[in-house]
Design an enzyme around this catalytic site. Sequence first.
Site, PDB file in Angstrom:
ATOM      1  N   GLU A  73      70.254  20.903  20.773  1.00  0.00           N
ATOM      2  CA  GLU A  73      70.934  22.191  20.955  1.00  0.00           C
ATOM      3  C   GLU A  73      72.304  21.917  21.600  1.00  0.00           C
ATOM      4  OE1 GLU A  73      68.831  24.387  23.931  1.00  0.00           O
ATOM      5  OE2 GLU A  73      69.747  26.328  23.433  1.00  0.00           O
ATOM      6  N   LYS A 117      69.881  31.396  17.471  1.00  0.00           N
ATOM      7  CA  LYS A 117      68.726  31.436  18.380  1.00  0.00           C
ATOM      8  C   LYS A 117      68.320  32.873  18.702  1.00  0.00           C
ATOM      9  CE  LYS A 117      67.328  29.227  22.777  1.00  0.00           C
ATOM     10  NZ  LYS A 117      67.833  28.366  23.888  1.00  0.00           N
ATOM     11  N   CYS A 137      65.061  25.355  20.968  1.00  0.00           N
ATOM     12  CA  CYS A 137      64.604  25.264  22.357  1.00  0.00           C
ATOM     13  C   CYS A 137      63.591  26.343  22.747  1.00  0.00           C
ATOM     14  CB  CYS A 137      65.825  25.253  23.280  1.00  0.00           C
ATOM     15  SG  CYS A 137      65.485  24.503  24.913  1.00  0.00           S
ATOM     16  N   VAL A 165      64.675  22.133  29.967  1.00  0.00           N
ATOM     17  CA  VAL A 165      64.637  21.884  31.406  1.00  0.00           C
ATOM     18  C   VAL A 165      63.237  22.138  31.991  1.00  0.00           C
ATOM     19  CG1 VAL A 165      67.092  22.223  31.848  1.00  0.00           C
ATOM     20  CG2 VAL A 165      65.573  24.206  31.859  1.00  0.00           C
TER      21      VAL A 165
END
Lengths: 270, 270
Positions: free
Chosen positions: B38, B109, B151, B178
């Site tokens: 990404e 997205k 993601c 993350v």
Amino acid sequence: MKIGILQSQPQFGSVAENVTTALSQIATKKADLWVFPELFNTGYQFISKKEVLALSEPIPTGPTTQSLIAAAEKYKTTIVAGLAEREGKNCYNSAVLVSPRGHITTYRKIHLFYEEKRWFAPGNKAFEVYSINYKSERGGTMKCRIGIMICFDWIFPESARSLALLGADVICHPSNLVLPHCPQAMITRSLENRVFSATANRVGTEARNTEKLRFIGQSQVVSPQGKILFRAPEDKLSAKVITIDPKEARNKSINAYNNLLKDRVEHYYF
Amino acid sequence: MKIGILQSQPQFGSVAENVTTALSQIATKKADLWVFPELFNTGYQFISKKEVLALSEPIPTGPTTQSLIAAAEKYKTTIVAGLAEREGKNCYNSAVLVSPRGHITTYRKIHLFYEEKRWFAPGNKAFEVYSINYKSERGGTMKCRIGIMICFDWIFPESARSLALLGADVICHPSNLVLPHCPQAMITRSLENRVFSATANRVGTEARNTEKLRFIGQSQVVSPQGKILFRAPEDKLSAKVITIDPKEARNKSINAYNNLLKDRVEHYYF
């Protein structure tokens, strides 16, 4: 809320003995909610329809459900337990929810696995969520919303999702798992829906035909944050009670920007 | 089909350098399909809308997409790569699909994560699946159907499910992860949909405001049976090519009785 997870090893066909053994566990440990495995009273590996007809029971009038209700009353608990249900000529792989008030509801497994399709009719009612009462530590009466799915329902994300959208705090998941992936996948189910999941699996083997089944244990409770709060061994009996706060499942926000249910964009989903 | 997964460490704002570094990897290793992370060209942690406007590019006329197309032509490959898209006053967290034929499509997205909601507009097109060509080992031209999600789309089971229902063989998943749970959860996504998943994540840290972000690497390819075919380290650059057979994703039957898409019971799902 105290939730108890029974990991048992039913002996095929020994219904009265299996029920007695299971209920002896909840006599010794206090919980607000117990989850028993799938088909906890009969065992799993049926080899003829005749056998299923003989071992399945009407709900709630059959002896297994009546024993569960009596135990729920005696021990002031709620029980979710998997059993073979008979209704007329149809048999269902079901789970009952019983409380001191009696029989509350029955979930009939929607996604049947493997040879279960030979013996059972698929569930013919939608997923539903029910409120049960429990005493808070301060003595007040609290509500917990529970949903039920059975074993192979796990592989269809729509099962847990439907229960979460209906407002489940805890997904009770009676199981007889033989495939390896479910315990890890249930972490995903809890995470993506921000709910507790409580999988009660069995242990041991059955080999009533040419196929030997080994049940993988690992009964577990997973938090809405995906933490394994308890996981039983692969091959040992277990009756574990842990304490959870069902309210943790009600906040679907994972940060200041994201809410896992409100962020769904249904018009882009197939 | 050879699929390449790039695990990179973009330097924030150094677009030309990030693109050159990424493309230098596909110059040395042959693959039919590359998946890049990404926002592989810009870096992740924007701190103002002005910055996003400055670094985002129109697709396909912007320099990043043009460089990707030139590389796809030169190396006879297909590339899925995440980048910041600009269209008028709107910016999107997008991924392009480019091949030797040029720009094929852009996915925007749908489920934005955290502060991305401050900078980007949510995707305004449904999930789609595209056929790409590759040469079989015997030299014939074969088709592979690829779907794209980015993601945080992973936490919504509807994303991968929609792509599977549209016929995806491989879910390309550019990421800047993350949170810790995605690599394991993508095993569930592959299993429940019987598809390959190819997650290209980045490594390194960014701390452009008071919040330090650490990207967790672990780029991976998972088989339709839930097997991790490759997983990169948490903290090292990687450009790995592995061979898969997209046809493995087309048989949704897991035994003689169960087909994971046909067994869905939509009228009971919420």
